[in-house]
Structures are given as structure tokens and as C-alpha cells.
Design a protein around this motif. Structure first.
Motif, PDB file in Angstrom:
ATOM      1  N   LEU A  78       4.569 -24.498  50.883  1.00  0.00           N
ATOM      2  CA  LEU A  78       4.677 -25.491  51.577  1.00  0.00           C
ATOM      3  C   LEU A  78       4.885 -26.998  51.386  1.00  0.00           C
ATOM      4  N   LYS A  79       5.682 -27.417  51.396  1.00  0.00           N
ATOM      5  CA  LYS A  79       5.461 -28.575  51.030  1.00  0.00           C
ATOM      6  C   LYS A  79       4.252 -29.917  52.106  1.00  0.00           C
ATOM      7  N   TYR A  80       4.146 -30.850  51.469  1.00  0.00           N
ATOM      8  CA  TYR A  80       2.939 -31.554  51.967  1.00  0.00           C
ATOM      9  C   TYR A  80       2.908 -32.988  51.162  1.00  0.00           C
ATOM     10  N   THR A  81       1.490 -33.686  51.740  1.00  0.00           N
ATOM     11  CA  THR A  81       1.489 -35.043  51.518  1.00  0.00           C
ATOM     12  C   THR A  81       0.135 -35.048  50.747  1.00  0.00           C
ATOM     13  N   ARG A  82      -0.179 -35.283  49.881  1.00  0.00           N
ATOM     14  CA  ARG A  82      -1.465 -35.349  48.572  1.00  0.00           C
ATOM     15  C   ARG A  82      -1.472 -36.512  48.672  1.00  0.00           C
ATOM     16  N   PRO A  83      -2.937 -36.654  49.912  1.00  0.00           N
ATOM     17  CA  PRO A  83      -3.439 -37.867  50.126  1.00  0.00           C
ATOM     18  C   PRO A  83      -4.126 -38.613  49.593  1.00  0.00           C
ATOM     19  N   GLU A  84      -3.736 -40.295  49.082  1.00  0.00           N
ATOM     20  CA  GLU A  84      -4.924 -40.154  48.277  1.00  0.00           C
ATOM     21  C   GLU A  84      -6.141 -41.188  48.879  1.00  0.00           C
ATOM     22  N   GLY A  85      -5.890 -40.931  50.397  1.00  0.00           N
ATOM     23  CA  GLY A  85      -7.213 -41.693  50.960  1.00  0.00           C
ATOM     24  C   GLY A  85      -7.656 -41.020  52.302  1.00  0.00           C
ATOM     25  N   SER A  86      -8.849 -41.237  52.786  1.00  0.00           N
ATOM     26  CA  SER A  86      -9.077 -40.432  54.274  1.00  0.00           C
ATOM     27  C   SER A  86      -9.397 -38.927  54.439  1.00  0.00           C
ATOM     28  N   TYR A  87      -9.288 -38.100  55.111  1.00  0.00           N
ATOM     29  CA  TYR A  87     -10.209 -36.922  54.409  1.00  0.00           C
ATOM     30  C   TYR A  87      -8.800 -35.843  55.382  1.00  0.00           C
ATOM     31  N   PHE A  88      -7.509 -36.870  55.262  1.00  0.00           N
ATOM     32  CA  PHE A  88      -5.891 -36.044  56.705  1.00  0.00           C
ATOM     33  C   PHE A  88      -4.916 -35.307  55.397  1.00  0.00           C
ATOM     34  N   ILE A  89      -4.752 -34.081  55.275  1.00  0.00           N
ATOM     35  CA  ILE A  89      -3.487 -34.146  54.968  1.00  0.00           C
ATOM     36  C   ILE A  89      -2.278 -33.707  55.725  1.00  0.00           C
ATOM     37  N   LEU A  90      -1.585 -33.966  55.156  1.00  0.00           N
ATOM     38  CA  LEU A  90      -0.386 -33.604  56.502  1.00  0.00           C
ATOM     39  C   LEU A  90       0.294 -32.207  55.250  1.00  0.00           C
ATOM     40  N   LEU A  91       0.672 -32.020  56.051  1.00  0.00           N
ATOM     41  CA  LEU A  91       1.745 -30.761  56.063  1.00  0.00           C
ATOM     42  C   LEU A  91       3.060 -29.917  56.711  1.00  0.00           C
ATOM     43  N   ASP A  92       3.751 -29.877  55.950  1.00  0.00           N
ATOM     44  CA  ASP A  92       5.219 -29.498  56.211  1.00  0.00           C
ATOM     45  C   ASP A  92       5.497 -28.370  56.943  1.00  0.00           C
ATOM     46  N   ILE A  93       5.324 -28.490  58.052  1.00  0.00           N
ATOM     47  CA  ILE A  93       6.178 -27.655  59.207  1.00  0.00           C
ATOM     48  C   ILE A  93       7.233 -27.233  59.342  1.00  0.00           C
ATOM     49  N   SER A  94       8.094 -27.622  59.113  1.00  0.00           N
ATOM     50  CA  SER A  94       9.401 -27.041  59.116  1.00  0.00           C
ATOM     51  C   SER A  94       9.689 -26.128  59.440  1.00  0.00           C
ATOM     52  N   GLU A  95       9.742 -25.503  58.662  1.00  0.00           N
ATOM     53  CA  GLU A  95       9.942 -23.629  58.094  1.00  0.00           C
ATOM     54  C   GLU A  95       8.016 -23.098  58.763  1.00  0.00           C
TER      55      GLU A  95
END
Ligand code: GLN
Length: 442
Positions: free
Chosen positions: A342-359
Motif C-alpha cells: 500500500l502507498k504511504y507518506t514517509r514522514p520526515e518528522g512527528s510520529y505519524f504515518i499516513l497510509l493510503d487506504i483507497s484500495e
């Protein structure tokens, strides 16, 4: 005589509905204050007991011993059992000065330029109280930390949204691929614009704003005479050698910027509710007047603990170690999402990661509770993942205005401020998502 509002007890002795005798303020009808907030919907209390919480961003580990010891010591003193000065305890303001003088390249005045607040939220709220007039516009980038919205509207402000645009066209995106459209930002500015909120490192994207981006914002702030609120509560959490740039340090920006910090984020102590504001006297003094009348002062013992934290943090190389640990935690989720494909946004700061859940798909007749129906698709996806895979996350459309829900509902936010064992277990469960990912659209 009949009271103009009618008698609470009906005539002829029949009791009327007494559950809504007193109308509440229309203020609460703004800023989504009455909608059930995402933290309550995706609260551990509403989810199965064995669901792993990667939703609300708080740690499942304690602050370091030396900070807890300082808290305990403070509880045993008379002085720290009582009110503090509304500006904050002198020891904490001194410790903030020691830590931040080199960061801002200034000789900070602890009487005029530093204000301790009851968490970063209250500090920000107090700035709005101090500076907003009815109808003043406040620009915030989407996704925005949800608390900004009611804090602005409660004080008569009008939020104006400028989305960060994720470039999802390529597979591996980082938080740096979420960009500002500066023409759009300029168009969002009106004669009523008073403030702009910057959040770097960013919740929920993990974006660390670049110097060039902050220079662009600074130029507009200067051109249109805007107050900049720079929420930097994740300042100590950057990865991949990404530099945390303070907008207050850009030429001319000190005079119009208030920087927001948090002991909760720095020292794994989100329940301590100790935060601070740093800025010129012209911003801090009116804000002090507001905070004094809102909370009077912040809790004393935990200010002492935060002071101990800041006094020792450099010598102990605490943040260096913390960054290493968070890097390892981040990697566990990155590896997991890579495995699932699955696609995600690799975070460069903070402690969150966004996962693309459209699929991510679910059975048509899945029994969703009322609380998630009628919201973005992400509310359903996050609920389904929590119930069926045992890991909770936060639907990102909550961080968007209604018109832009379609941008946010593509993502779920997973917090990695958890110990390695918990994250590994969560990753193991999330790998099962492979089964339900709609590969036809992949
Ligand atoms: N800042 C934390 C988060 O984003 C907690 C927010 C909250 O509970 N209001 O998860």
C-alpha cells in the motif's frame, strides 16, 4: 402570571421535558464543537479491548525516570503544591531560556518573551483570545490539527483553509511531497486575514517545512501584516537529518511570530499538560493577560518536572537517543506497509504515518456504527481495520473542512509513539490487510 418562556412545569401539574431548560451558547454550533470528535469515536473505550491503539497520539511508555523523579520531588514541596506565577514558574522559564536561547539565537527575556501554558492547546487558545476580533480570518493548512478549528471559532475567528497538495502520482512519497500552492495561499488572504498557523513538523502529515517554504510564508506575512502562530510541538522529532527551521528566525519574523512548544511531546508526558509560547513581548504580554483569566496559572509540580527535563536534556543527549528510537519505530510501520504494497507518506518528522487506504475494501453490508456513518470513507475504513484487524488509526478527513473531505478520506493516520514490541505486533496484524486490498485498482 405565566413566565414569558413558559413554565418549566406545565400548567395543570403535568411535568414538561426538563432536559433542555437552558439553551447553550450558539458558539458551540461553530467549529464542529458539537460533532463527536474523532478522538472519542476511535477511543479505546469504543473498540475491542485487544485492539492495538495506533490512533490517538500518545505513548504507551512513561517519561524518563529523571523527569518522573523531579515530578515526585516537586509533589513533596510546599511551594510546588500551590499556585505558580501566571507567566510560569521561574525555574521553568529559566530552563526554557537555557534551552531556547541558542535555538533562536537570542537572549530571551523570561519576564516578557516566554509564557508557560497548560499544554500547547491552551497556549494557542490564549493567543486567539488575545488577538482575534469578530470576523478576523485565520489561515490554516489542511490537513490541520482539529483543535485549531474550535479554538478559532470560539473566539469569533473565521477559519480559511489552504490544502497541502499530496503528489500521489508516484509510488514512494515523503511528507516533502505535500506542497503548498503559493498562488492559492495568496488568494486565500483577504483584508480580514489576521493570522496564519504553521505546524512544523506537521501533524498528521509528518512534513517538516523547508526553509524555502517558510520564506514564502514569511514574505506573505510581511506583505499583509499577519501574525504567525508556529506550532512546533514536534520540534525534537525529525528524521533523515531533516533540519527543523523556525520561521521566527527568518529575517524580520521574530516580531510577528509566536512559537508553540510542548513538554508532552518532548518528554513522553502528554498528560502533564505543560506547554509554552515564545515570542516578542508585543505578542506574549496580551496573551499573558488572556491566559491569566482563563487558567490563572498552570499546574506547578509538573512545571518543575518539565524544568528538570529542559535543564538536563542537552547533557543527557536525550533527543539524539529519542530520535534513534523513533526512527526504529517508524521503520517497523514503513516495512509493514511496503510488504502489504500500500502507498504511504514517509514522514520526515512527528510520529505519524499516513497510509493510503483507497484500495482497502470491505463487505457491502458491514455493520458500521452510527458514529462513523455519513462521514468520509476513511471513517469506515479505519473502523473496519480496527474491528477486523485489531489496530486502530485516525481517519484523516477529520483534519479537513467539509468541502475538502475528498482529499483527506484517502488516508488513515497511524501513530508510532509506541514501544517496539507493540508496533511489531500491530505490523503483524496489519500485514493481513493484503487479503482485502483491492488489487484490481492497484
Ligand atoms: N495531538 C494528539 C494527536 O494528534 C492528541 C490530540 C487530542 O487528543 N486532542 O493524536
Amino acid at each position: 402570571m405565566v413566565h414569558p418562556n413558559g413554565s418549566p412545569n406545565g400548567t395543570n401539574g403535568v411535568t414538561k421535558d426538563r432536559s433542555k431548560l437552558i439553551p447553550f451558547s450558539s458558539r458551540l454550533k461553530e467549529g464542529r464543537a458539537l460533532a463527536q470528535d474523532v478522538w472519542s469515536i476511535f477511543n479505546a473505550a469504543n473498540l475491542p479491548a485487544d485492539c492495538i491503539n495506533l490512533g490517538q497520539g500518545y505513548m504507551n511508555f512513561a517519561p524518563p525516570e529523571w523527569i518522573k523523579d523531579a515530578a515526585n520531588d516537586a509533589l513533596n514541596t510546599v511551594a510546588a503544591s500551590h499556585y505558580s506565577h501566571p507567566k510560569g514558574r521561574p525555574r521553568l522559564r529559566q530552563a526554557l531560556k537555557k534551552y531556547y536561547d541558542p535555538k533562536f539565537g537570542r537572549d530571551l527575556d523570561i519576564e516578557q518573551e516566554i509564557l508557560v501554558t497548560s499544554g500547547a492547546n491552551e497556549g494557542q487558545y490564549s493567543v486567539f483570545v488575545a488577538f482575534l476580533e469578530e470576523g478576523d480570518e485565520v489561515i490554516m493548512f489542511e490537513p490541520f490539527f482539529d483543535q485549531y478549528l474550535p479554538s478559532v471559532t470560539f473566539n469569533g475567528g473565521k477559519p480559511v483553509y489552504v490544502p497541502l497538495h499530496p503528489d500521489v502520482s508516484h509510488g514512494k512519497i515523503t511528507s516533502n511531497d505535500w506542497v503548498i500552492d503559493f498562488d492559492e495561499l495568496r488568494r486565500a488572504i483577504s483584508p480580514r486575514t489576521k493570522m496564519i498557523i504553521v505546524n512544523t513538523p506537521h501533524n498528521p502529515v509528518g512534513k517538516v517545512f523547508t526553509r524555502a517554504e517558510l520564506e514564502g510564508i514569511a514574505a506573505l506575512a510581511e506583505e499583509f501584516n499577519l501574525l504567525v502562530m508556529s506550532d512546533e510541538v514536534y520540534e525534537s522529532l525529525t528524521f533523515d537529518d531533516k533540519e527543523h527551521v523556525r520561521i521566527a528566525n527568518l529575517p524580520g519574523m521574530w516580531d510577528r511570530t509566536v512559537t508553540v512548544g510542548s513538554a508532552g511531546k518532548m518528554f513522553n508526558a502528554t498528560g502533564y499538560r505543560v506547554g509554552w509560547l515564545i515570542g516578542p513581548a508585543s505578542i506574549i504580554q496580551p496573551t499573558l493577560a488572556a491566559t491569566t483569566r482563563i487558567v490563572f496559572c498552570s499546574n506547578s509540580p509538573l512545571q518543575e518536572a518539565a524544568a528538570a527535563g529542559l535543564e538536563q536534556v542537552v547533557d543527557r543527549k536525550f533527543f539524539e537517543q529519542q530520535r534513534k528510537e523513533y526512527n526504529e519505530r517508524r521503520q517497523i510501520l514503513i516495512d509493514c506497509f511496503d510488504d502489504i504494497g500500500l502507498k504511504y507518506t514517509r514522514p520526515e518528522g512527528s510520529y505519524f504515518i499516513l497510509l493510503d487506504i483507497s484500495e482497502v475494501t470491505w463487505p457491502e453490508n458491514y455493520p458500521f456504527p452510527e458514529s462513523v456513518k455519513g462521514r468520509g470513507r476513511d471513517f469506515l475504513a479505519c473502523w473496519y481495520i480496527a474491528l477486523e484487524f485489531g489496530v486502530s488509526s485516525i481517519p484523516v478527513s477529520e483534519f479537513y473542512c467539509e468541502e475538502h473531505v475528498n482529499i483527506g478520506e484517502r488516508f488513515a493516520r497511524f501513530a508510532f509513539c509506541k514501544d517496539v514490541a507493540t508496533l511489531k505486533q500491530a505490523a503483524e496484524r496489519l500485514r493481513e490487510l493484503k487479503r482485502i486490498v483491492n488489487k484490481t485498482s492497484a
